[in-house]
Design a protein around this motif. Structure first.
Motif, PDB file in Angstrom:
ATOM      1  N   ASP A 172      51.183 -61.321  29.860  1.00  0.00           N
ATOM      2  CA  ASP A 172      50.175 -62.239  29.340  1.00  0.00           C
ATOM      3  C   ASP A 172      49.340 -62.840  30.471  1.00  0.00           C
ATOM      4  O   ASP A 172      49.469 -62.476  31.639  1.00  0.00           O
ATOM      5  CB  ASP A 172      50.823 -63.324  28.478  1.00  0.00           C
ATOM      6  N   LYS A 173      48.494 -63.813  30.124  1.00  0.00           N
ATOM      7  CA  LYS A 173      47.521 -64.356  31.072  1.00  0.00           C
ATOM      8  C   LYS A 173      48.154 -65.067  32.257  1.00  0.00           C
ATOM      9  O   LYS A 173      47.528 -65.212  33.305  1.00  0.00           O
ATOM     10  CB  LYS A 173      46.590 -65.318  30.338  1.00  0.00           C
ATOM     11  N   ALA A 174      49.393 -65.523  32.096  1.00  0.00           N
ATOM     12  CA  ALA A 174      50.046 -66.260  33.187  1.00  0.00           C
ATOM     13  C   ALA A 174      50.217 -65.388  34.427  1.00  0.00           C
ATOM     14  O   ALA A 174      50.350 -65.911  35.538  1.00  0.00           O
ATOM     15  CB  ALA A 174      51.401 -66.788  32.721  1.00  0.00           C
ATOM     16  N   TYR A 175      50.208 -64.072  34.262  1.00  0.00           N
ATOM     17  CA  TYR A 175      50.468 -63.164  35.378  1.00  0.00           C
ATOM     18  C   TYR A 175      49.191 -62.568  35.974  1.00  0.00           C
ATOM     19  O   TYR A 175      49.253 -61.803  36.930  1.00  0.00           O
ATOM     20  CB  TYR A 175      51.379 -62.021  34.916  1.00  0.00           C
ATOM     21  N   PHE A 176      48.042 -62.908  35.390  1.00  0.00           N
ATOM     22  CA  PHE A 176      46.804 -62.271  35.842  1.00  0.00           C
ATOM     23  C   PHE A 176      46.338 -62.826  37.184  1.00  0.00           C
ATOM     24  O   PHE A 176      46.269 -64.032  37.398  1.00  0.00           O
ATOM     25  CB  PHE A 176      45.689 -62.475  34.806  1.00  0.00           C
ATOM     26  N   SER A 177      46.003 -61.916  38.096  1.00  0.00           N
ATOM     27  CA  SER A 177      45.357 -62.261  39.361  1.00  0.00           C
ATOM     28  C   SER A 177      44.839 -60.971  39.971  1.00  0.00           C
ATOM     29  O   SER A 177      45.378 -59.882  39.709  1.00  0.00           O
ATOM     30  CB  SER A 177      46.322 -62.951  40.334  1.00  0.00           C
ATOM     31  N   ALA A 178      43.806 -61.087  40.800  1.00  0.00           N
ATOM     32  CA  ALA A 178      43.268 -59.900  41.462  1.00  0.00           C
ATOM     33  C   ALA A 178      44.320 -59.270  42.371  1.00  0.00           C
ATOM     34  O   ALA A 178      44.405 -58.037  42.493  1.00  0.00           O
ATOM     35  CB  ALA A 178      42.024 -60.285  42.267  1.00  0.00           C
ATOM     36  N   GLU A 179      45.135 -60.121  42.997  1.00  0.00           N
ATOM     37  CA  GLU A 179      46.180 -59.604  43.884  1.00  0.00           C
ATOM     38  C   GLU A 179      47.172 -58.745  43.105  1.00  0.00           C
ATOM     39  O   GLU A 179      47.559 -57.658  43.556  1.00  0.00           O
ATOM     40  CB  GLU A 179      46.918 -60.768  44.552  1.00  0.00           C
ATOM     41  N   HIS A 180      47.578 -59.221  41.940  1.00  0.00           N
ATOM     42  CA  HIS A 180      48.530 -58.458  41.140  1.00  0.00           C
ATOM     43  C   HIS A 180      47.907 -57.143  40.660  1.00  0.00           C
ATOM     44  O   HIS A 180      48.575 -56.095  40.650  1.00  0.00           O
ATOM     45  CB  HIS A 180      48.995 -59.281  39.948  1.00  0.00           C
ATOM     46  N   LEU A 181      46.652 -57.189  40.248  1.00  0.00           N
ATOM     47  CA  LEU A 181      45.990 -55.968  39.797  1.00  0.00           C
ATOM     48  C   LEU A 181      45.964 -54.919  40.894  1.00  0.00           C
ATOM     49  O   LEU A 181      46.292 -53.745  40.665  1.00  0.00           O
ATOM     50  CB  LEU A 181      44.565 -56.281  39.339  1.00  0.00           C
ATOM     51  N   ASN A 182      45.587 -55.324  42.098  1.00  0.00           N
ATOM     52  CA  ASN A 182      45.524 -54.383  43.225  1.00  0.00           C
ATOM     53  C   ASN A 182      46.913 -53.865  43.581  1.00  0.00           C
ATOM     54  O   ASN A 182      47.098 -52.680  43.877  1.00  0.00           O
ATOM     55  CB  ASN A 182      44.891 -55.066  44.441  1.00  0.00           C
TER      56      ASN A 182
END
Length: 223
Positions: A172-182
């Motif tokens: 969910d949204k709590a885990y979203f970040s550009a760092e995590h995506l990369n």
């Protein structure tokens, strides 16, 4: 047949820890206490062991890592039958009060500052827990994402080598970040993250209810 294999696994892990006993009966007594909420001192005598002996065995098993090893054995059993769904993994967390305190407790800011812990779980697409972690209640959910993914064990496959990498990750949204995506892209994982202020989490809800169900079972067992 499956129960016999589980009994042999417990016996192999327990061998040499204490004097020989009926491992199945002892394990049944311990699991009864853990899942029923029964106090150790109220363990029914029908299990054929005293509450002190059952608690001592539970403590020893915990110290030597039996529960972690038994979890791995169950995953291997399911993986060998092709019953672990690697199409996607799901991550979620839930807080629980810790009235007796402990090293993994902190003030829970959403529970009037009472001491608590947080259970972090990563499951397969069906809700089967693959990796579990515990932290203080004040730890942000997102900080557990990388450790959980790195903690996925190598599980036996029906065909070919052991497997530990899923295809997709749903959070969910709590885990979203550009760092995590990369970070996820670098590891070849397809991220299904609801972006803050942009996407609704309702579409993820069609998948995430399975891990929410699993966490509810785990918390009920630990209560």
């Amino acid at each position: 047949m499956r129960e016999d294999r589980a009994g042999r696994q417990i016996g192999r892990i327990s061998r040499g820890i204490e004097a020989p006993r009926d491992q199945r009966a002892m394990f049944t007594a311990v699991v009864y206490v853990l899942t029923s909420g029964c106090a150790w001192r109220h363990l029914p005598p029908t299990f054929g062991t005293s509450s002190a002996t059952a608690h001592r065995r539970f403590t020893v098993w915990t110290v030597v890592g039996l529960w972690r090893r038994l979890h791995r054995a169950v995953l291997d059993e399911l993986g060998g039958r092709g019953e672990v769904d690697w199409i996607s993994t799901i991550v979620d967390a839930a807080s629980v009060r810790a009235k007796k305190g402990g090293s993994l407790t902190r003030r829970n800011l959403v529970d009037r500052g009472k001491k608590g812990s947080k259970l972090h779980v990563l499951s397969d697409a069906q809700g089967i827990p693959l990796a579990v972690a515990v932290s203080g209640a004040n730890m942000h959910d997102s900080l557990a994402l990388k450790p959980l993914i790195l903690g996925i064990p190598a599980v036996r496959s029906r065909r070919g080598p052991r497997r530990r990498r899923p295809v997709k990750l749903r959070v969910d949204k709590a885990y979203f970040s550009a760092e995590h995506l990369n970070w996820l892209l670098e590891r070849g994982l397809v991220a299904r993250l609801a972006r803050l202020g942009i996407e609704s989490g309702e579409r993820l809800g069609r998948h995430r209810w399975k891990i929410e169900r699993s966490i509810a079972w785990l918390l009920a067992t630990a209560a």
